[in-house]
Design an enzyme around this catalytic site. Structure first.
Site, PDB file in Angstrom:
ATOM      1  N   ASP A 171       0.769  -1.188   0.053  1.00  0.00           N
ATOM      2  CA  ASP A 171       0.016  -0.039  -0.039  1.00  0.00           C
ATOM      3  C   ASP A 171       1.047   1.452   0.016  1.00  0.00           C
ATOM      4  O   ASP A 171       1.325   1.803   1.119  1.00  0.00           O
ATOM      5  CB  ASP A 171      -0.803  -0.030   1.379  1.00  0.00           C
ATOM      6  N   HIS A 176       0.398   8.462   3.104  1.00  0.00           N
ATOM      7  CA  HIS A 176       1.047   7.909   4.391  1.00  0.00           C
ATOM      8  C   HIS A 176       2.645   8.061   4.504  1.00  0.00           C
ATOM      9  O   HIS A 176       3.209   7.884   5.569  1.00  0.00           O
ATOM     10  CB  HIS A 176       0.891   6.377   4.220  1.00  0.00           C
TER      11      HIS A 176
END
Length: 282
Positions: A171, A176
């Protein structure tokens, strides 16, 4: 009520290969200490069941690539995992994915993406701003806070490098790690993957419930608020017996995980019931 054209959409199949190294990296990324040899040493390796979610990550990403939602603003709303059999230490999985439901939240939509394989069934709930307003059903309400049962309390310490490490497992959404991308998603700074926070919580809850984390059979939770790398999660679990519990986790007074439910197979031996409580993140 109208129905989204994405409801029932077949996302196809994909065969995903992984190695012992991938499973060990995953265990370390979600908080397994180096002393948990059956999670981090290939000679006795048991694969954490939540590792399956990294192998199925292609499916929600594929939905974004098709234009159903904006991947730069959509966020992971909830997750459900049913474990059907343990993952081998290394191998290949053929996974199949489809959109099972699309709920209309007005200014947003929630897409439910189901990924199935012989060893698991996983469902992502993706909250997509700007994709609602098509006149469909709103879907189920948020789960109530757990009540009753014997309470267990544990703390989970996340690490400032944890999101950077976890993204190597598949991911790689920029929110992030990139401050600008995080702000575009409505957050002040890069935040931890919801699945990483959930797996870290499950890893720590297992010994508190007298179970081994590799004996997970079912897991579900809603991502109620972001967790930032370095946050401490305060987890309250109410046991239901038979290796099951309802739980929620908070950080800085905010509920981060809500509507949580976890179930483990009973530990097979006293040795399996003993799991290090150290929180050590790479």
């Amino acid at each position: 009520m109208n129905v989204s054209p994405w409801r029932g959409h077949d996302l196809g199949t994909r065969t995903v290969a992984y190695t012992e190294r991938d499973a060990i990296l995953y265990a370390l990324a979600v908080g397994a200490p180096a002393t948990a040899l059956d999670l981090v040493h290939e000679e006795r390796l048991r694969v954490l069941p939540t590792f399956a979610l990294t192998l199925a990550q292609w499916a929600p990403d594929a939905l974004g690539a098709l234009g159903a939602l904006d991947a730069t603003t959509a966020v992971h709303g909830a997750q459900h995992l049913v474990v059907q059999r343990p993952l081998d230490p290394a191998g290949e999985l053929t996974t199949r994915a489809r959109v099972t439901e699309v709920w209309d939240k007005g200014s947003a939509a929630v897409f439910e993406v189901e990924v199935s394989a012989e060893s698991f069934v996983a469902t992502w709930s993706l909250f997509a701003p700007g994709a609602g307003g098509f006149g469909g059903e709103r879907g189920p309400a948020a789960p109530a806070r757990p009540e009753g049962g014997a309470a267990r309390h544990v703390s989970v310490d996340t690490h400032v490098r944890q999101a950077a490490l976890y993204r190597l497992l598949g991911d790689r959404h920029a929110m992030h790690i990139d401050p600008a991308a995080a702000r575009a998603a409505g957050q002040p700074r890069p935040f931890l993957h919801g699945l990483c926070a959930l797996a870290a919580t499950t890893l720590t809850l297992a010994p508190a419930l007298g179970a081994h984390p590799a004996d997970l059979t079912e897991l579900r939770a809603r991502f109620a608020a972001p967790v930032f790398p370095g946050d401490r999660l305060d987890v309250t679990a109410l046991t239901d017996g038979g290796g099951a519990a309802r739980f929620e986790a908070s950080t800085d007074g905010r509920r981060a995980l809500s509507g949580g439910r976890v179930r483990f197979h009973p530990a097979a031996s006293a040795a399996e019931r003993t799991f290090p409580k150290e929180n050590s993140h790479a």
